[in-house]
Design a protein around this motif. Structure first.
Motif, PDB file in Angstrom:
ATOM      1  N   GLN A  54       6.004  -6.729  -5.752  1.00 33.67           N
ATOM      2  CA  GLN A  54       4.699  -7.059  -6.321  1.00 33.67           C
ATOM      3  C   GLN A  54       3.695  -7.221  -5.189  1.00 33.67           C
ATOM      4  O   GLN A  54       4.043  -7.638  -4.080  1.00 33.67           O
ATOM      5  CB  GLN A  54       4.744  -8.361  -7.129  1.00 33.67           C
ATOM      6  CG  GLN A  54       5.575  -8.284  -8.393  1.00 33.67           C
ATOM      7  CD  GLN A  54       5.589  -9.610  -9.130  1.00 33.67           C
ATOM      8  OE1 GLN A  54       5.248 -10.656  -8.565  1.00 33.67           O
ATOM      9  NE2 GLN A  54       5.980  -9.591 -10.393  1.00 33.67           N
ATOM     10  N   PHE A  55       2.421  -6.904  -5.469  1.00 26.09           N
ATOM     11  CA  PHE A  55       1.363  -7.069  -4.479  1.00 26.09           C
ATOM     12  C   PHE A  55       0.025  -7.100  -5.196  1.00 26.09           C
ATOM     13  O   PHE A  55      -0.078  -6.794  -6.383  1.00 26.09           O
ATOM     14  CB  PHE A  55       1.386  -5.929  -3.449  1.00 26.09           C
ATOM     15  CG  PHE A  55       1.001  -4.598  -4.028  1.00 26.09           C
ATOM     16  CD1 PHE A  55      -0.306  -4.139  -3.952  1.00 26.09           C
ATOM     17  CD2 PHE A  55       1.931  -3.796  -4.677  1.00 26.09           C
ATOM     18  CE1 PHE A  55      -0.674  -2.930  -4.499  1.00 26.09           C
ATOM     19  CE2 PHE A  55       1.583  -2.577  -5.223  1.00 26.09           C
ATOM     20  CZ  PHE A  55       0.270  -2.146  -5.133  1.00 26.09           C
ATOM     21  N   GLU A  56      -1.019  -7.504  -4.456  1.00 25.99           N
ATOM     22  CA  GLU A  56      -2.393  -7.437  -4.959  1.00 25.99           C
ATOM     23  C   GLU A  56      -3.218  -6.614  -3.982  1.00 25.99           C
ATOM     24  O   GLU A  56      -3.053  -6.716  -2.767  1.00 25.99           O
ATOM     25  CB  GLU A  56      -3.026  -8.842  -5.082  1.00 25.99           C
ATOM     26  CG  GLU A  56      -2.412  -9.700  -6.161  1.00 25.99           C
ATOM     27  CD  GLU A  56      -1.196 -10.459  -5.667  1.00 25.99           C
ATOM     28  OE1 GLU A  56      -1.149 -10.760  -4.457  1.00 25.99           O
ATOM     29  OE2 GLU A  56      -0.284 -10.723  -6.467  1.00 25.99           O
ATOM     30  N   ARG A  57      -4.116  -5.813  -4.538  1.00 28.29           N
ATOM     31  CA  ARG A  57      -5.053  -5.101  -3.682  1.00 28.29           C
ATOM     32  C   ARG A  57      -5.986  -6.095  -3.003  1.00 28.29           C
ATOM     33  O   ARG A  57      -6.227  -7.189  -3.525  1.00 28.29           O
ATOM     34  CB  ARG A  57      -5.883  -4.118  -4.506  1.00 28.29           C
ATOM     35  CG  ARG A  57      -5.122  -2.899  -5.010  1.00 28.29           C
ATOM     36  CD  ARG A  57      -6.039  -1.977  -5.786  1.00 28.29           C
ATOM     37  NE  ARG A  57      -5.352  -0.803  -6.307  1.00 28.29           N
ATOM     38  CZ  ARG A  57      -5.929   0.113  -7.057  1.00 28.29           C
ATOM     39  NH1 ARG A  57      -7.209  -0.003  -7.391  1.00 28.29           N
ATOM     40  NH2 ARG A  57      -5.241   1.154  -7.493  1.00 28.29           N
ATOM     41  N   VAL A  58      -6.537  -5.727  -1.871  1.00 27.65           N
ATOM     42  CA  VAL A  58      -7.505  -6.572  -1.175  1.00 27.65           C
ATOM     43  C   VAL A  58      -8.739  -6.727  -2.071  1.00 27.65           C
ATOM     44  O   VAL A  58      -9.282  -5.749  -2.579  1.00 27.65           O
ATOM     45  CB  VAL A  58      -7.914  -5.942   0.177  1.00 27.65           C
ATOM     46  CG1 VAL A  58      -8.954  -6.809   0.869  1.00 27.65           C
ATOM     47  CG2 VAL A  58      -6.694  -5.761   1.062  1.00 27.65           C
ATOM     48  N   GLY A  59      -9.147  -7.987  -2.288  1.00 28.69           N
ATOM     49  CA  GLY A  59     -10.313  -8.253  -3.127  1.00 28.69           C
ATOM     50  C   GLY A  59     -10.030  -8.230  -4.609  1.00 28.69           C
ATOM     51  O   GLY A  59     -10.960  -8.185  -5.414  1.00 28.69           O
ATOM     52  N   GLU A  60      -8.754  -8.283  -5.003  1.00 32.46           N
ATOM     53  CA  GLU A  60      -8.399  -8.209  -6.418  1.00 32.46           C
ATOM     54  C   GLU A  60      -7.328  -9.253  -6.705  1.00 32.46           C
ATOM     55  O   GLU A  60      -6.432  -9.480  -5.898  1.00 32.46           O
ATOM     56  CB  GLU A  60      -7.876  -6.800  -6.738  1.00 32.46           C
ATOM     57  CG  GLU A  60      -7.644  -6.531  -8.202  1.00 32.46           C
ATOM     58  CD  GLU A  60      -7.196  -5.092  -8.446  1.00 32.46           C
ATOM     59  OE1 GLU A  60      -8.033  -4.267  -8.854  1.00 32.46           O
ATOM     60  OE2 GLU A  60      -6.008  -4.793  -8.208  1.00 32.46           O
ATOM     61  N   ASN A  61      -7.423  -9.925  -7.876  1.00 35.33           N
ATOM     62  CA  ASN A  61      -6.457 -10.955  -8.254  1.00 35.33           C
ATOM     63  C   ASN A  61      -5.333 -10.410  -9.129  1.00 35.33           C
ATOM     64  O   ASN A  61      -4.376 -11.117  -9.404  1.00 35.33           O
ATOM     65  CB  ASN A  61      -7.167 -12.094  -9.001  1.00 35.33           C
ATOM     66  CG  ASN A  61      -8.142 -12.836  -8.110  1.00 35.33           C
ATOM     67  OD1 ASN A  61      -7.883 -12.995  -6.916  1.00 35.33           O
ATOM     68  ND2 ASN A  61      -9.252 -13.289  -8.661  1.00 35.33           N
TER      69      ASN A  61
END
Length: 639
Positions: A429-436
């Motif tokens: 799992q991960f989040e894009r930079v600037g995204e929740n």
């Protein structure tokens, strides 16, 4: 009987509802039977109520009126209703006067039900018409009844919500469609300021001030106001999206109010939302496919576009056995070995033999990614996440979803990003930079390095937990000097590949050439051999490949000599070979005045990638800056 008692006696018999309130003690001092009847309380129970109980729905307005009475002696209002026993708010006209009591000022209130007063006024109006002439009065009444009947039929048949307001913003009529859409009954709205009931907040919850209301603006500036996307608030506390038109009403040129026609646009909003979501998904899929296509095209053009391992030595056979063992699993693999030994080729062989071969193998050269862009490169970023992020970007992990991610030169990953990489490896799992928004992926990771990661762990430049997570299945890519039996096969393989690319006939490879190739230590490993063969093919003539391998440095190729030069130097120990490699690096830096990159840099002179040269310089502790003070006069770079 005292005057005050007499007043009480007179008020008790008065047919108008009367109350006497102590505003400071919040109690009813007196109430007559008419007030009890109007409010639906037994007289004794009514006197037990606190005054604030009767105006609990409008305590602020009642407080203002009380202060006005105490200051000015009297006040009047037709907006302050009163709460009856059953909770119903009665619409009243209220006349208040200051009454001096024994213990301080009191409020004397006369309450008149507005419906009754309207009836009395209508009766008085009718009596005036009757005095003017009974026939005329009947005609006027009939005309008004017909007009009202027609208006009610029109308003009742309309499918859109319609209501009217006077120039004070007070509701004057509401049609059945408006009642149905908003959940309010006409009696809930008529006589009240409509903005305070259905238009008091924006959709985001922020206050909608009345002086900004387009509905009110219509009877202030006389213009028609159309609004395409706002919300009206329903009786149950929810809201509906609406589009509405507020049209001013005039009487003899004077603005007297406005009529508002509105419709529920929930279906349109849902359709727009679904369309935007579908468009975003299409754009994201298109971007992903374009990136995959561009990446795969780049790989096809790359120097390791072939997918076969060439060789028959025990070292290469051991690698093949390891590939056969690990490829069917989802285990992470760590490939170690010197630069140019074919670590990426091993990674491709693992991927092509796995169940993930239908999805791409995505390569990231960790040494070539700027430090500040690592997170965006790995995980992607949202539009506006940082300066220059003009659109959403898909990261390498998302691009490799369902496939394999090859992290070349993994030791170059910054320490601060290693914890995030570890989380992705553990949880997928991960989040894009600037995204929740958390994204789920299925990615197998194959890492490669030419450095000793265990030493990096001891030095503190590489996380130990990440090392163990990557090193589930280690594979060593041995240098070419330890698999000399494979040199002829590799040379012939490269000759065929280069000739097919250049559309040339294959030159012959003589036994003497093979012996010299096997005797050479190949500090640049397979990559050096491939580059040397390509140069030799380009300048070959007469169907013969002539190769010179001088003992003093990298191999050179000539088309003029018919006999090979004498082999020199004999056999070197590993330490001697390292000293020869270091001396060769120093000589290249001196010749290029410390320049590493570019056409006239040391990397180009040595025939290796700039990142590979940088790794070798770091391994030997050589600083290129030492050769940049002045041309021909470098500072000392060490023994």
């Amino acid at each position: 009987m005292p005057d005050f008692a007499l007043a009480h006696h007179m008020l008790r018999d008065l047919r108008s509802a009367s109350l006497l309130i102590d505003p400071f003690a919040d109690r009813l001092v007196f109430a007559n039977p008419a007030a009890a009847t109007l409010l639906g309380w037994p007289l004794e129970d009514l006197l037990q109520q606190r005054a604030s109980r009767l105006w609990r729905h409008a305590l602020g307005e009642m407080t203002v009126l009380s202060e006005e009475v105490l200051q000015r002696g009297r006040a009047w209002s037709d907006e302050l209703g009163v709460s009856a026993a059953g909770g119903e708010v009665l619409a009243l006209e209220l006349a208040a006067s200051r009454v001096e009591g024994d213990d301080g000022p009191l409020l004397g209130l006369l309450l008149h039900e507005r419906r009754q007063l309207d009836g009395l006024r209508g009766l008085a109006e009718a009596q005036r018409y009757q005095r003017q002439g009974f026939v005329k009065w009947q005609g006027v009444e009939r005309v008004f009844r017909e007009i009202e009947r027609e208006n009610q039929l029109i308003l009742g048949a309309a499918g859109e919500g319609i209501y009217g307001v006077n120039r004070d913003g007070v509701t004057t009529f509401v049609n059945p469609a408006a009642e149905r859409l908003l959940g309010w009954q006409a009696e809930d709205l008529i006589g009240h300021k409509i903005h305070d009931l259905i238009h008091h907040h924006h959709a985001d919850g922020s206050t909608y001030h009345g002086h900004n209301c387009p509905i009110y603006a219509a009877f202030r500036d006389g213009e028609v106001h159309q609004v395409d996307d706002e919300v009206f608030w329903c009786k149950d506390g929810g809201s509906i999206p609406v589009a509405y038109t507020s049209t001013p009403l005039r009487d003899n040129g004077e603005l007297i109010g406005a009529v508002v026609v509105f419709r529920d646009i929930s279906d349109r909003k849902e359709a727009e939302l679904r369309l935007r979501q579908a468009l975003a998904e299409v754009q994201e899929l298109q971007q992903r496919l374009e990136l995959e296509n561009a990446y795969l095209q780049e790989e096809i053009r790359g120097e390791f576009a072939h997918h076969s391992l060439v060789g028959r030595s025990e070292a290469i056979q051991q690698i093949v056995r390891q590939i056969e063992l690990v490829a069917p699993t989802s285990a992470n693999v760590l490939i170690t070995g010197e630069s140019g030994t074919g670590k990426e080729l091993i990674a491709r062989a693992i991927h092509d033999s796995s169940a993930r071969r239908q999805r791409p193998l995505i390569r990231v050269n960790c040494a070539a990614v700027p430090r500040e862009l690592f997170e965006s490169e790995f995980f992607g970023h949202a539009k506006g996440a940082f300066t220059g992020a003009l659109t959403d970007r898909v990261g390498r992990f998302e691009l490799a979803d369902g496939g394999t991610l090859f992290l070349d030169e993994v030791a170059e990953i910054p320490l601060e990003l290693q914890s995030k990489l570890l989380r992705v490896l553990q949880e997928q799992q991960f989040e894009r930079v600037g995204e929740n928004h958390t994204r789920q992926v299925s990615v197998r990771v194959i890492a490669a390095t030419n450095r000793d990661l265990r030493q990096a762990v001891r030095d503190g430049s590489f996380r130990e937990d990440l090392y163990f997570r990557l090193n589930v299945f280690p594979v060593e890519s041995v240098p070419l000097r330890q698999r000399r039996d494979d040199v002829p096969l590799l040379a012939q393989h490269f000759i065929g590949r280069v000739c097919r690319k250049l559309n040339r006939p294959e030159p012959s490879l003589r036994l003497a050439d093979i012996q010299r190739l096997q005797a050479y230590p190949w500090p640049g490993n397979i990559r050096e051999l491939e580059n040397m063969i390509e140069r030799a093919v380009i300048i070959s003539a007469g169907g013969r490949l002539r190769i010179d391998l001088p003992s003093t440095g990298a191999p050179t190729v000539t088309a003029s000599s018919s006999e090979p030069l004498e082999e020199g130097g004999g056999i070197y120990t590993d330490n001697e070979q390292r000293q020869r490699e270091r001396s060769n690096l120093l000589a290249a830096l001196r010749a290029c005045h410390g320049k590493v990159f570019g056409r006239d840099g040391a990397a180009s002179l040595l025939g290796v990638k700039p990142t590979t040269l940088r790794s070798r310089l770091e391994r030997f502790g050589i600083e290129p800056q030492a050769f940049r003070r002045a041309r021909g006069t470098p500072r000392s770079a060490g023994p």
